[in-house]
Design an enzyme around this catalytic site. Structure first.
Site, PDB file in Angstrom:
ATOM      1  N   LEU A  59       0.843  -1.189   0.000  1.00  0.00           N
ATOM      2  CA  LEU A  59       0.000   0.000   0.000  1.00  0.00           C
ATOM      3  C   LEU A  59       0.880   1.242   0.000  1.00  0.00           C
ATOM      4  CD1 LEU A  59      -2.695  -0.972   2.688  1.00  0.00           C
ATOM      5  CD2 LEU A  59      -3.050  -0.793   0.207  1.00  0.00           C
ATOM      6  N   LYS A  62       0.644   7.215   1.048  1.00  0.00           N
ATOM      7  CA  LYS A  62       0.522   8.645   0.723  1.00  0.00           C
ATOM      8  C   LYS A  62      -0.704   8.908  -0.145  1.00  0.00           C
ATOM      9  CE  LYS A  62       5.492   9.331   1.124  1.00  0.00           C
ATOM     10  NZ  LYS A  62       6.767   9.629   0.420  1.00  0.00           N
ATOM     11  N   ASN A  83       6.816   0.416  13.156  1.00  0.00           N
ATOM     12  CA  ASN A  83       8.062   1.012  13.631  1.00  0.00           C
ATOM     13  C   ASN A  83       8.454   2.196  12.756  1.00  0.00           C
ATOM     14  OD1 ASN A  83       8.902  -1.575  12.015  1.00  0.00           O
ATOM     15  ND2 ASN A  83      10.748  -0.310  11.955  1.00  0.00           N
ATOM     16  N   ARG A  91       1.213  12.098  10.536  1.00  0.00           N
ATOM     17  CA  ARG A  91       1.040  12.813   9.266  1.00  0.00           C
ATOM     18  C   ARG A  91       0.238  11.993   8.267  1.00  0.00           C
ATOM     19  NH1 ARG A  91       6.469  14.400  10.180  1.00  0.00           N
ATOM     20  NH2 ARG A  91       7.243  12.842   8.701  1.00  0.00           N
ATOM     21  N   ALA A 125      15.913   6.581  14.936  1.00  0.00           N
ATOM     22  CA  ALA A 125      16.939   5.776  15.592  1.00  0.00           C
ATOM     23  C   ALA A 125      17.160   4.485  14.821  1.00  0.00           C
ATOM     24  CB  ALA A 125      16.530   5.464  17.025  1.00  0.00           C
ATOM     25  N   TYR A 126      18.403   4.045  14.824  1.00  0.00           N
ATOM     26  CA  TYR A 126      18.768   2.751  14.265  1.00  0.00           C
ATOM     27  C   TYR A 126      19.602   2.002  15.297  1.00  0.00           C
ATOM     28  CZ  TYR A 126      17.057   4.272   9.732  1.00  0.00           C
ATOM     29  OH  TYR A 126      16.249   4.709   8.709  1.00  0.00           O
ATOM     30  N   ASP A 157      17.570  -3.651  18.165  1.00  0.00           N
ATOM     31  CA  ASP A 157      16.349  -4.016  17.440  1.00  0.00           C
ATOM     32  C   ASP A 157      15.686  -5.245  18.047  1.00  0.00           C
ATOM     33  OD1 ASP A 157      16.370  -1.990  15.579  1.00  0.00           O
ATOM     34  OD2 ASP A 157      17.333  -3.151  14.006  1.00  0.00           O
TER      35      ASP A 157
END
Length: 283
Positions: A59, A62, A83, A91, A125-126, A157
């Site tokens: 999908l 936007k 996540n 938004r 963040a990673y 993670d």
């Protein structure tokens, strides 16, 4: 609505527990599709490990029609996990309030970098960044005595993904009791801070403090697989019974009377010397 490792790892565990999991991807696809090795295009090994047992739909959120399709899907679901940064979710018109308007029983789970009530709320963040923020490179430096280093796995993670799994199950249990859905936030920084500091807060646990951070047994350079004449052995001699058995096995039972070996407290206090001696004996 999860990608890379944290969210997909969590939802793969839920799939393994018997949940029907529908993975919603953008037209570009999850980044981990493109990390090899892979036998077929866009089917990288980590993507396969983290997404087995799921259904899949694409999908472009936007577009209004795609957003409406996702909301219709959510009407019949128990849990929505993402996540994506909460600000981006808002938004898109997919915040908890938006989805709960269509399904008041929904459990809306946001896996994000930082607690949404704190000063870093909007930051992305990673894994590497969260490892850095929670002291993993410092711990690696203390252990190895060299340069700071990251743990060689997606530690942040996966730890946070496990937190998300039990958060989902707890929220579902709460809904069974109350009939109400809820919003759940699972932040990487806070999850990893608790995970790391449970071992390494050490002297900083007290007021006034009793020394610096770091659990000595985990940080001694001698805590590693022991070299022998034909390879290495993973050995842990921990409690009093283990130490008596070890010294008996090597024909040195009298050594249990030595001050640094005699009690658990003394062994902990002199752990570097204790493990260095075990290393020598193993060789």
């Amino acid at each position: 609505m999860t990608s890379v490792v944290m969210g997909p790892f969590a939802t793969q565990i839920l799939a393994g527990l018997g949940a029907e999991v529908i993975k919603v991807e953008s037209p570009e696809g999850d980044n981990m599709r493109h990390v090899g090795p892979m036998r077929n295009p866009a089917m990288g090994h980590i993507f396969l490990q983290a997404n087995q047992g799921k259904r899949s739909v694409v999908l472009d959120l936007k577009q209004g029609a795609a957003r409406e399709a996702l909301l219709r899907l959510a009407e019949g679901c128990d849990v929505l996990v993402s996540n994506v940064r909460p600000q981006a979710i808002a938004r898109l018109g997919l915040a908890y309030e938006d989805v709960a308007a269509r399904n008041p029983r929904i459990i809306h789970v946001s896996c994000c970098g930082f607690d949404q009530r704190g000063p870093y709320a909007a930051r992305p963040a990673y894994d590497d960044l969260i490892q850095g923020a929670t002291g993993v490179p410092w711990l690696a430096q203390q252990y190895g005595g060299g340069e700071p280093a990251y743990a060689p796995m997606t530690l942040g993670d996966r730890v946070t993904g496990l937190h998300a799994v039990y958060a989902v199950t707890a929220a579902l249990y709460a809904r069974e009791k109350t009939g109400k859905g809820q919003a759940v936030v699972v932040p990487m920084f806070e999850a990893m801070s608790q995970f790391i500091l449970g071992d390494h807060m050490a002297g900083l646990s007290f007021e006034p403090q009793l020394g610096g951070p770091g659990y000595a047994r985990l940080l001694t350079a001698h805590r590693r697989p022991y070299r022998t004449s034909d390879g290495h052995l993973c050995v842990l001699i921990y409690n009093d019974k283990h130490w008596h058995s070890f010294f008996n096995a090597i024909g040195q039972p009298e050594r249990m009377a030595e001050p640094i070996f005699a009690t658990h407290s003394q062994r902990a206090l002199h752990i570097d010397a204790v493990y260095a001696e075990v290393s020598r004996l193993m060789a």
